[in-house]
Write an enzyme that holds these catalytic residues in place. Structure first.
Site, PDB file in Angstrom:
ATOM      1  CE1 TYR A 287      -4.437  -2.020   4.569  1.00 13.38           C
ATOM      2  CE2 TYR A 287      -3.366   0.092   4.157  1.00 13.38           C
ATOM      3  CZ  TYR A 287      -3.963  -1.069   3.685  1.00 13.38           C
ATOM      4  OH  TYR A 287      -4.055  -1.273   2.320  1.00 13.38           O
TER       5      TYR A 287
ATOM      6  CB  SER B  78      -0.889   0.019   1.249  1.00 14.98           C
ATOM      7  OG  SER B  78      -1.544   1.267   1.406  1.00 14.98           O
TER       8      SER B  78
END
Length: 267
Positions: free
Chosen positions: A179, A156
């Site tokens: 995350y 990401s």
């Protein structure tokens, strides 16, 4: 010299895609199947797994199978590569696409840092980082035997840069530490595996930017304003990069993290 069509052809190869019944995972499975690969769809929702496998088989004429499991179940995870080989004959491509994104019953995810909790942090690392480690380890003998072994991890932008929290003001959205930390970990695991598994297995990473899925209009407006291509991404935007890394188009590429983010991280 092979043609581009020959280099991208995956006929006779088999791919295992975790999160294969999800938004991006479905696009990945379709790209691989269209190029001729047989597909093992691994996800947590049995009905979606079986539906996805059936659609791929009907639409692209490839062999498919479904694997339903929670990636926190280590025994099931490490057994899955052998299951794929037993049913589909081989394993050439592994795509670690599944991710913990706070959709479970755990709390303390998309909240201010002070309110994030350790249990949810651990769940994110278990799914986003530990499971890919265990899965690659279990798949390594089969990928080596392939002669075309390719691992593609999904990172990401937030595994590379820190969050701009002003994007989320006035919305119910957030950006949890677990995350970003887990996605940063998967990009480093990519570099580690690329060196220790070479020359038999190539290992690369794709780091998507924000994908449009009906987010709050304020967030979308702010996100697009600081993206050079002036839009959020789509699942379709990921397909070409995935096929490139899975096929012989990238036969001399390993250890890379390709940013598919509309230029987000260029600024």
């Amino acid at each position: 010299m092979k043609s581009i069509k020959e280099l991208m052809d995956l006929t006779g190869r088999t791919a295992l895609v975790t999160g294969g019944a999800g938004h991006i995972g479905t696009a990945f499975c379709e790209a691989l199947a269209e190029a001729g690969a047989h597909i093992a769809v691994l996800d947590i929702d049995e009905s979606r797994v079986q539906e996805s496998a059936a659609v791929l088989a009907e639409r692209y004429g490839v062999k498919t199978m479904g694997l339903t499991m929670d990636l926190a179940d280590e025994a099931a995870v490490v057994a899955s590569p052998e299951q794929v080989v037993d049913q589909l004959g081989r394993l050439d491509i592994l795509v670690n696409c599944a991710a913990f994104v706070g959709t479970s019953k755990l709390t303390g995810w998309g909240v201010p840092f002070e309110e994030q909790n350790v249990d949810t942090w651990r769940a994110a690392l278990e799914t986003n980082l530990t499971a890919p480690f265990a899965l690659v380890q279990a798949a390594t003998p089969y990928l080596r035997e392939s002669g075309h072994g390719s691992v593609i991890n999904i990172g990401s932008t937030y595994g590379v840069v820190g969050p701009d929290m002003s994007l989320y003001e006035g919305t119910a959205m957030g950006n949890p530490a677990g995350y970003g930390a887990s996605k940063g970990g998967i990009t480093q695991l990519t570099r580690y595996l690329a060196t220790v598994l070479a020359p038999d297995i190539r290992v690369n990473c794709i780091s998507p930017g924000g994908i449009a899925r009906g987010q709050h209009e304020k967030f979308v407006e702010r996100y697009e304003a600081r993206t050079p291509l002036n839009r959020m991404g789509t699942e379709e935007d990921m397909k070409g990069t995935l096929l490139y890394l899975a096929s012989d188009l990238s036969a001399y590429v390993t250890g890379q993290n390709l940013m598919v983010d509309g230029g987000w991280t260029a600024w």
